[in-house]
Scaffold this active site. Structure first.
Site, mmCIF file in Angstrom:
data_model
loop_
_atom_site.group_PDB
_atom_site.id
_atom_site.type_symbol
_atom_site.label_atom_id
_atom_site.label_comp_id
_atom_site.label_asym_id
_atom_site.label_seq_id
_atom_site.Cartn_x
_atom_site.Cartn_y
_atom_site.Cartn_z
ATOM 1 N N SER A 124 5.409 12.747 3.835
ATOM 2 C CA SER A 124 5.923 11.666 2.996
ATOM 3 C C SER A 124 6.820 12.215 1.894
ATOM 4 O O SER A 124 6.592 13.328 1.388
ATOM 5 C CB SER A 124 4.736 10.937 2.351
ATOM 6 N N TYR A 148 -3.109 11.456 -2.830
ATOM 7 C CA TYR A 148 -2.478 11.153 -1.536
ATOM 8 C C TYR A 148 -1.337 12.140 -1.264
ATOM 9 O O TYR A 148 -1.267 12.773 -0.201
ATOM 10 C CB TYR A 148 -1.956 9.707 -1.524
ATOM 11 N N LYS A 152 -0.918 15.305 1.632
ATOM 12 C CA LYS A 152 0.198 15.539 2.569
ATOM 13 C C LYS A 152 0.750 16.957 2.400
ATOM 14 O O LYS A 152 1.075 17.637 3.376
ATOM 15 C CB LYS A 152 1.317 14.511 2.318
HETATM 16 P P1 NAD Z 1 -1.128 2.575 8.675
HETATM 17 O O1 NAD Z 1 -2.317 2.534 7.787
HETATM 18 O O2 NAD Z 1 -0.566 1.308 9.171
HETATM 19 O O3 NAD Z 1 -1.404 3.541 9.917
HETATM 20 C C1 NAD Z 1 -2.278 4.638 9.851
HETATM 21 C C2 NAD Z 1 -3.280 4.483 10.990
HETATM 22 O O4 NAD Z 1 -4.186 5.583 10.975
HETATM 23 C C3 NAD Z 1 -4.115 3.219 10.863
HETATM 24 O O5 NAD Z 1 -4.025 2.479 12.075
HETATM 25 C C4 NAD Z 1 -5.534 3.716 10.606
HETATM 26 O O6 NAD Z 1 -6.503 2.856 11.167
HETATM 27 C C5 NAD Z 1 -5.478 5.080 11.259
HETATM 28 N N1 NAD Z 1 -6.445 6.056 10.717
HETATM 29 C C6 NAD Z 1 -6.629 6.404 9.426
HETATM 30 N N2 NAD Z 1 -7.568 7.344 9.328
HETATM 31 C C7 NAD Z 1 -7.997 7.609 10.593
HETATM 32 C C8 NAD Z 1 -8.971 8.470 11.155
HETATM 33 N N3 NAD Z 1 -9.727 9.261 10.383
HETATM 34 N N4 NAD Z 1 -9.145 8.477 12.496
HETATM 35 C C9 NAD Z 1 -8.400 7.666 13.295
HETATM 36 N N5 NAD Z 1 -7.474 6.824 12.818
HETATM 37 C C10 NAD Z 1 -7.268 6.789 11.484
HETATM 38 O O7 NAD Z 1 0.000 3.399 7.900
HETATM 39 P P2 NAD Z 1 1.506 3.658 8.298
HETATM 40 O O8 NAD Z 1 2.369 3.039 7.266
HETATM 41 O O9 NAD Z 1 1.735 3.360 9.725
HETATM 42 O O10 NAD Z 1 1.559 5.234 8.065
HETATM 43 C C11 NAD Z 1 1.424 6.171 9.119
HETATM 44 C C12 NAD Z 1 1.461 7.565 8.524
HETATM 45 O O11 NAD Z 1 2.686 7.728 7.812
HETATM 46 C C13 NAD Z 1 0.340 7.827 7.509
HETATM 47 O O12 NAD Z 1 -0.102 9.162 7.701
HETATM 48 C C14 NAD Z 1 1.032 7.679 6.180
HETATM 49 O O13 NAD Z 1 0.436 8.467 5.191
HETATM 50 C C15 NAD Z 1 2.447 8.159 6.491
HETATM 51 N N6 NAD Z 1 3.472 7.593 5.599
HETATM 52 C C16 NAD Z 1 3.582 6.234 5.456
HETATM 53 C C17 NAD Z 1 4.546 5.720 4.576
HETATM 54 C C18 NAD Z 1 4.692 4.232 4.369
HETATM 55 O O14 NAD Z 1 5.284 3.842 3.342
HETATM 56 N N7 NAD Z 1 4.202 3.382 5.257
HETATM 57 C C19 NAD Z 1 5.406 6.581 3.875
HETATM 58 C C20 NAD Z 1 5.270 7.948 4.073
HETATM 59 C C21 NAD Z 1 4.298 8.460 4.949
HETATM 60 N N1 UFG Z 2 8.023 -2.676 -7.068
HETATM 61 C C1 UFG Z 2 8.128 -3.777 -7.880
HETATM 62 N N2 UFG Z 2 7.216 -4.762 -7.718
HETATM 63 C C2 UFG Z 2 6.204 -4.711 -6.807
HETATM 64 C C3 UFG Z 2 6.101 -3.566 -5.978
HETATM 65 C C4 UFG Z 2 7.027 -2.559 -6.138
HETATM 66 O O1 UFG Z 2 9.013 -3.871 -8.718
HETATM 67 O O2 UFG Z 2 5.405 -5.655 -6.745
HETATM 68 C C5 UFG Z 2 9.031 -1.612 -7.209
HETATM 69 C C6 UFG Z 2 8.443 -0.261 -7.585
HETATM 70 O O3 UFG Z 2 8.327 -0.152 -8.983
HETATM 71 C C7 UFG Z 2 9.475 0.697 -6.970
HETATM 72 C C8 UFG Z 2 9.977 -0.050 -5.729
HETATM 73 O O4 UFG Z 2 9.625 -1.413 -5.939
HETATM 74 O O5 UFG Z 2 10.561 0.840 -7.850
HETATM 75 C C9 UFG Z 2 9.326 0.420 -4.433
HETATM 76 O O6 UFG Z 2 7.913 0.397 -4.593
HETATM 77 P P1 UFG Z 2 6.937 0.566 -3.330
HETATM 78 O O7 UFG Z 2 5.542 0.406 -3.844
HETATM 79 O O8 UFG Z 2 7.364 -0.305 -2.232
HETATM 80 O O9 UFG Z 2 7.213 2.061 -2.844
HETATM 81 P P2 UFG Z 2 7.055 3.452 -3.585
HETATM 82 O O10 UFG Z 2 8.366 4.144 -3.505
HETATM 83 O O11 UFG Z 2 6.445 3.317 -4.926
HETATM 84 O O12 UFG Z 2 5.984 4.213 -2.673
HETATM 85 C C10 UFG Z 2 6.054 4.177 -1.243
HETATM 86 C C11 UFG Z 2 4.652 4.381 -0.688
HETATM 87 C C12 UFG Z 2 4.189 5.775 -0.993
HETATM 88 C C13 UFG Z 2 5.187 6.751 -0.441
HETATM 89 C C14 UFG Z 2 6.557 6.486 -1.012
HETATM 90 C C15 UFG Z 2 7.593 7.411 -0.422
HETATM 91 O O13 UFG Z 2 3.749 3.446 -1.264
HETATM 92 O O14 UFG Z 2 2.949 5.999 -0.375
HETATM 93 O O15 UFG Z 2 6.931 5.131 -0.762
HETATM 94 O O16 UFG Z 2 7.491 7.404 0.945
HETATM 95 F F1 UFG Z 2 4.796 7.983 -0.760
#
Ligand code: NAD
Ligand code: UFG
Length: 344
Positions: A124, A148, A152
């Protein structure tokens, strides 16, 4: 030979499933459904017309994982399983480290036992913490600011050590920026539990009338209009990045890290305007206090992924908004919604 996708029932994992099936791969999915629904897998089957081998297991269970490797011929792993809520990770750090870090160690042990040494890992942009300047390059020193993000970063380091111990390992670390949007069919998308934390699902729920108003967290940042700037990337483009990364792991060994972002930053107010323009739905909002821990601007330099993986994001902000809205409109209660229609 098949590709194992951990966390394949989740938001990003389900889109990766579609991408890999379309590219001709056989896939196996493991997920404990702690943050997802079995329905997402059924929807992937509906989109692709292909039955998916699915195991509802926890990656913390070495025995269960070994069964999956025994019963299938696995060539490589795309490792998405993990917990991802920053706030929860601050409240329950041990749970986050156990699930994310220990889960990855157990997965890697099983892979080693079965001589599977190719992995693509969901990292991430959060590992960068508060960047000194933007755009962010992979060479910036990671300084994560919450458990978190640290989970990572620890996993990245562990996987690098694994390669140092045996250079047959081929591992690609993908640092995602802000994934939004949904599959064009409107059948799979982001389905957060309870009230969402992230901006786009909040916008779509305000648009749908499920939430009253969007709170914009601060308008005094040193950005174009004072609101926070992020690099929003269409989840389908992100999924395609995994396909390219997988191909790379097949053709090389070593550990490489890539940013997956568009390289373009949008402020909160710009995203609201783009959504209103794309959908014709107005988003009421009010400016409130900044959210603790937020950075002013975070966007990628995606040049390394372009050169190293031959990948670039294709969808613009309009498509991201249209597709997020189609998913929300077709599935007002996410995967618990009654019926879904294929629109394309
Ligand atoms: P998500 O929660 O939709 O998907 C993650 C999946 O992993 C879920 O289906 C959950 O049930 C499963 N899971 C969690 N722990 C587990 C375990 N111990 N065993 C088996 N399954 C397990 O999240 P996502 O947005 O699809 O994210 C996928 C990956 O990408 C995650 O590792 C997350 O940290 C990473 N990521 C997500 C974002 C984002 O903004 N969505 C940004 C950067 C990185
Ligand atoms: N924001 C608002 N109002 C809200 C929610 C968010 O103004 O109700 C703003 C935040 O302040 C930020 C922007 O919208 O400026 C984006 O916020 P998000 O919460 O959508 O995303 P972040 O960049 O804060 O974080 C996300 C994931 C993290 C990940 C990161 C980079 O939540 O887990 O993107 O991948 F690490």
């Amino acid at each position: 030979m098949a590709i194992l996708i951990t966390g394949g029932a989740g938001y990003i994992g389900s889109h990766i499933c579609v991408e890999l099936i379309y590219a001709g791969y056989d896939i196996i999915v493991v997920d404990n459904l702690s943050n997802s629904n079995r329905e997402s897998i059924k929807r992937v089957e509906l989109i692709t017309g292909k039955e998916i081998v699915f195991y509802q297991i926890d990656i913390l269970s070495q025995n269960d994982l070994e069964t999956v490797f025994l019963e299938n011929s696995i060539e490589a792993v795309i490792h998405c399983a993990g917990l991802k809520a920053v706030g929860d990770s601050v409240k329950a750090p041990l749970h986050y480290y156990q699930n994310n870090v220990t889960g990855t160690i157990i997965l890697s042990k099983v892979m080693k036992k079965f001589n599977v040494k190719k992995m693509v890992f969901s990292s991430s942009a959060t590992v960068y913490g508060i960047p000194e300047f933007v755009p962010i390059r992979e060479s910036f020193l990671p300084r994560p600011i919450n458990p978190y993000g640290r989970s990572k970063w620890m996993i990245e380091e562990i996987l690098k050590d694994l390669h140092l111990s045996n250079n047959e390992w081929s591992i690609t670390l993908l640092r995602y920026f802000n994934p939004i949007g949904a599959h064009k069919s409107g059948l799979i998308g982001e389905d957060p539990n309870g009230i969402p934390n992230n901006l786009m699902p909040i916008i779509t729920q305000v648009a749908a009338g499920k939430l009253n108003i969007l709170q914009v967290y601060g308008n005094c940042y040193p950005t174009v209009d004072g609101t926070g700037v992020r690099d929003y990337i269409h989840v389908a483009d992100l999924a395609n990045g995994h396909l390219k990364a997988l191909e790379k792991t097949f053709n090389s060994s070593g550990v490489e890290v890539y940013n997956l972002g568009t390289g373009e930053g949008y402020s909160v107010l710009e995203l609201i305007s783009a959504f209103e323009l794309a959908t014709g739905v107005r988003i009421p909002y009010k400016i409130t206090q900044p959210r603790p821990g937020d950075v002013a601007a975070c966007y990628a330099d995606p040049a390394k992924a372009r050169q190293g993986l031959g990948w670039r994001a294709e969808n613009g902000i309009r498509e991201m908004c249209e597709d997020a809205w189609r998913w929300q409109s077709n599935n007002p209660d996410g995967y618990l919604s009654e019926e879904a229609e294929i629109r394309c």
